[in-house]
Motif scaffolding. Structure first.
Motif, PDB file in Angstrom:
ATOM      1  N   ASP A  11       0.826  -1.212   0.000  1.00  0.00           N
ATOM      2  CA  ASP A  11       0.000   0.000   0.000  1.00  0.00           C
ATOM      3  C   ASP A  11       0.860   1.262   0.000  1.00  0.00           C
ATOM      4  N   CYS A  12       1.905   1.266  -0.837  1.00  0.00           N
ATOM      5  CA  CYS A  12       2.838   2.403  -0.846  1.00  0.00           C
ATOM      6  C   CYS A  12       2.319   3.574  -1.666  1.00  0.00           C
ATOM      7  N   ASP A  13       1.268   3.353  -2.468  1.00  0.00           N
ATOM      8  CA  ASP A  13       0.616   4.414  -3.248  1.00  0.00           C
ATOM      9  C   ASP A  13       1.294   4.673  -4.589  1.00  0.00           C
ATOM     10  N   THR A  14       2.397   4.002  -4.880  1.00  0.00           N
ATOM     11  CA  THR A  14       3.152   4.301  -6.103  1.00  0.00           C
ATOM     12  C   THR A  14       2.289   4.169  -7.350  1.00  0.00           C
ATOM     13  N   CYS A  15       1.649   3.018  -7.522  1.00  0.00           N
ATOM     14  CA  CYS A  15       0.875   2.812  -8.754  1.00  0.00           C
ATOM     15  C   CYS A  15      -0.284   3.788  -8.843  1.00  0.00           C
ATOM     16  N   ARG A  16      -0.838   4.196  -7.700  1.00  0.00           N
ATOM     17  CA  ARG A  16      -2.019   5.053  -7.720  1.00  0.00           C
ATOM     18  C   ARG A  16      -1.698   6.474  -8.153  1.00  0.00           C
ATOM     19  N   TRP A  17      -0.506   6.996  -7.786  1.00  0.00           N
ATOM     20  CA  TRP A  17      -0.194   8.341  -8.271  1.00  0.00           C
ATOM     21  C   TRP A  17       0.457   8.313  -9.642  1.00  0.00           C
ATOM     22  N   LEU A  44      16.010  26.169  -8.862  1.00  0.00           N
ATOM     23  CA  LEU A  44      14.710  25.705  -9.361  1.00  0.00           C
ATOM     24  C   LEU A  44      13.620  25.778  -8.304  1.00  0.00           C
ATOM     25  N   LYS A  45      13.976  26.211  -7.100  1.00  0.00           N
ATOM     26  CA  LYS A  45      13.018  26.362  -6.005  1.00  0.00           C
ATOM     27  C   LYS A  45      12.259  25.061  -5.751  1.00  0.00           C
ATOM     28  N   VAL A  46      13.012  23.967  -5.634  1.00  0.00           N
ATOM     29  CA  VAL A  46      12.419  22.661  -5.367  1.00  0.00           C
ATOM     30  C   VAL A  46      12.989  22.118  -4.067  1.00  0.00           C
ATOM     31  N   LEU A  47      12.119  21.586  -3.223  1.00  0.00           N
ATOM     32  CA  LEU A  47      12.502  21.035  -1.930  1.00  0.00           C
ATOM     33  C   LEU A  47      12.235  19.535  -1.934  1.00  0.00           C
ATOM     34  N   PHE A  48      13.295  18.755  -1.747  1.00  0.00           N
ATOM     35  CA  PHE A  48      13.178  17.303  -1.611  1.00  0.00           C
ATOM     36  C   PHE A  48      13.004  17.009  -0.126  1.00  0.00           C
ATOM     37  N   THR A  49      11.864  16.434   0.242  1.00  0.00           N
ATOM     38  CA  THR A  49      11.475  16.394   1.650  1.00  0.00           C
ATOM     39  C   THR A  49      11.539  15.014   2.305  1.00  0.00           C
ATOM     40  N   GLY A  50      11.847  13.963   1.557  1.00  0.00           N
ATOM     41  CA  GLY A  50      11.797  12.640   2.169  1.00  0.00           C
ATOM     42  C   GLY A  50      10.406  12.367   2.705  1.00  0.00           C
ATOM     43  N   ASP A  51      10.307  12.035   3.999  1.00  0.00           N
ATOM     44  CA  ASP A  51       9.000  11.786   4.615  1.00  0.00           C
ATOM     45  C   ASP A  51       8.594  12.920   5.547  1.00  0.00           C
ATOM     46  N   PRO A 110       8.457  14.709  -2.522  1.00  0.00           N
ATOM     47  CA  PRO A 110       8.624  13.880  -1.334  1.00  0.00           C
ATOM     48  C   PRO A 110       9.101  12.463  -1.648  1.00  0.00           C
ATOM     49  N   GLY A 111       9.475  11.752  -0.575  1.00  0.00           N
ATOM     50  CA  GLY A 111       9.774  10.330  -0.713  1.00  0.00           C
ATOM     51  C   GLY A 111       8.488   9.522  -0.749  1.00  0.00           C
ATOM     52  N   HIS A 112       7.590   9.811   0.176  1.00  0.00           N
ATOM     53  CA  HIS A 112       6.251   9.223   0.163  1.00  0.00           C
ATOM     54  C   HIS A 112       5.237  10.354   0.029  1.00  0.00           C
ATOM     55  N   GLY A 113       4.092  10.013  -0.555  1.00  0.00           N
ATOM     56  CA  GLY A 113       3.068  11.023  -0.759  1.00  0.00           C
ATOM     57  C   GLY A 113       3.155  11.642  -2.148  1.00  0.00           C
ATOM     58  N   ARG A 114       2.329  12.657  -2.354  1.00  0.00           N
ATOM     59  CA  ARG A 114       2.195  13.273  -3.673  1.00  0.00           C
ATOM     60  C   ARG A 114       3.016  14.557  -3.765  1.00  0.00           C
ATOM     61  N   ARG A 115       3.423  14.885  -4.967  1.00  0.00           N
ATOM     62  CA  ARG A 115       4.143  16.132  -5.230  1.00  0.00           C
ATOM     63  C   ARG A 115       3.221  17.330  -5.039  1.00  0.00           C
ATOM     64  N   VAL A 116       3.841  18.463  -4.764  1.00  0.00           N
ATOM     65  CA  VAL A 116       3.104  19.714  -4.634  1.00  0.00           C
ATOM     66  C   VAL A 116       3.818  20.777  -5.459  1.00  0.00           C
TER      67      VAL A 116
END
Length: 344
Positions: A67-73, A262-269, A309-315
């Motif tokens: 249930d990691c959500d990968t396929c769903r996003w 590029l004003k991008v933040l890599f947030t992990g979890d 992010p590492g998990h979850g959806r991009r913003v």
């Protein structure tokens, strides 16, 4: 929010072998067979084009699904969440949906998706990784795919940079992916946002001779040989374009990577969007949610418009005003919920 890519056609119908069919409405015969999902079950059944087709829409993916959500996003037209697991909602239609579904198949960390018959397009799909995320707004920032079960299905990224490319967290090691990354200049660094998403870091180190960066508070036996171990509260810099921001809470050593041009933040979890596109900090997995909320407040002074992010959806925020308003609203709601201020 998912990358705009596609899945393939013909006899290559997505399949999954289910141990038991959930009691779901709407009789339907998907050609992508799903499976159900628990990590303690064995490997997925082999592909069998003569096997009877599922009788219900929404059959769950294989037992190994986490249930990691990968396929769903990645392919939301094809996969949805049912009973806390991923399921095939409908067969992909058209070239783009088919490509996205096959890319999700390759990225699934537990090999819980397969085609009913071998896909003629699978080589093309393999060659599509690492995928550009947004070539206009984020040139040189790519999504690696090939999620690793060792990292609980976390997303990893490749940043192409003239001073040396950076892998952000570890994808599953794959020789084909390594070859394609090498064609893009290889990788000089692997930035590990926290201890949960280190995956196959040793294999990538051996492949490229890269330097691994992780906070000392998250160093464990498996990462004790990391070349660059951060100490204290920072912030730190990697050249002129990258800031490393200590954001403890999810773990003691969680660190975000800010790619300033590029004003991008890599947030992990640390921070992401949920499936309903609301900001989330995954409190159920946090070591210290109060501390984590304070770390999110600290980001108010950082200049970013993207959260990867590492998990979850991009913003993607329209501008700094929208970002500021969204963070303030999220923090305020959590402060009420927690009963104390995060604004130290």
């Amino acid at each position: 929010m998912a990358p705009s890519r596609s899945y393939s056609h013909g006899d290559s119908r997505l399949a999954a072998t289910s141990a038991a069919e959930p009691a779901l409405p709407h009789p339907w015969t998907p050609s992508i067979k799903p499976n159900s999902c628990r990590a303690d079950h064995g490997p997925p059944n082999s592909v069998d084009s003569t096997a009877p087709q599922p009788k219900h829409r929404g059959r769950i993916l294989h037992e190994r699904c986490i249930d990691c959500d990968t396929c769903r996003w990645m392919a939301p037209e094809t996969f949805q969440r049912i009973s806390e697991q991923s399921a095939v909602y409908k067969q992909p239609s058209g070239a783009e949906e088919r490509m996205r579904a096959l890319q999700a198949l390759l990225s699934c960390p537990t090999a819980s998706i397969h085609t009913e018959k071998p896909s003629a397009e699978i080589r093309q799909v393999q060659e599509s990784f690492p995928l550009p995320i947004d070539e206009q707004s984020l040139p040189g920032v790519r999504f690696c795919g090939y999620h690793s079960e060792k990292s609980f299905g976390a997303t990893s990224y490749l940043v192409i940079h003239p001073n040396g490319n950076i892998l952000v967290d570890s994808p599953r090691y794959d020789k084909g992916l390594a070859r394609r990354i090498r064609m893009l200049g290889g990788a000089r660094y692997m930035f590990l946002t926290h201890k949960d998403d280190v995956g196959d870091h040793h294999l990538w180190h051996d492949e490229f001779g890269l330097e691994r960066i992780i906070h000392s508070a998250d160093v464990e036996a498996f990462t004790a040989d990391a070349e660059m171990q951060l100490h204290g509260e920072g912030p730190w810099s990697l050249g002129v374009d990258f800031d490393l921001i200590h954001t403890p809470g999810h773990t003691k050593g969680s660190v975000c990577l800010l790619y300033k041009p590029l004003k991008v933040l890599f947030t992990g979890d640390h921070l992401a969007a949920s499936e309903d596109m609301e900001l989330t900090m995954f409190e159920q997995y946090s070591k210290d949610s109060g501390l984590q909320l304070g770390s999110i407040w600290k980001l108010m002074n950082s200049d970013f418009l993207w959260i990867l992010p590492g998990h979850g959806r991009r913003v993607e925020f329209r501008d700094k005003e929208e970002r500021g308003a969204a963070l303030k609203a999220f923090i305020s709601a959590k402060e009420i919920e927690h009963g104390h201020s995060a604004r130290a």
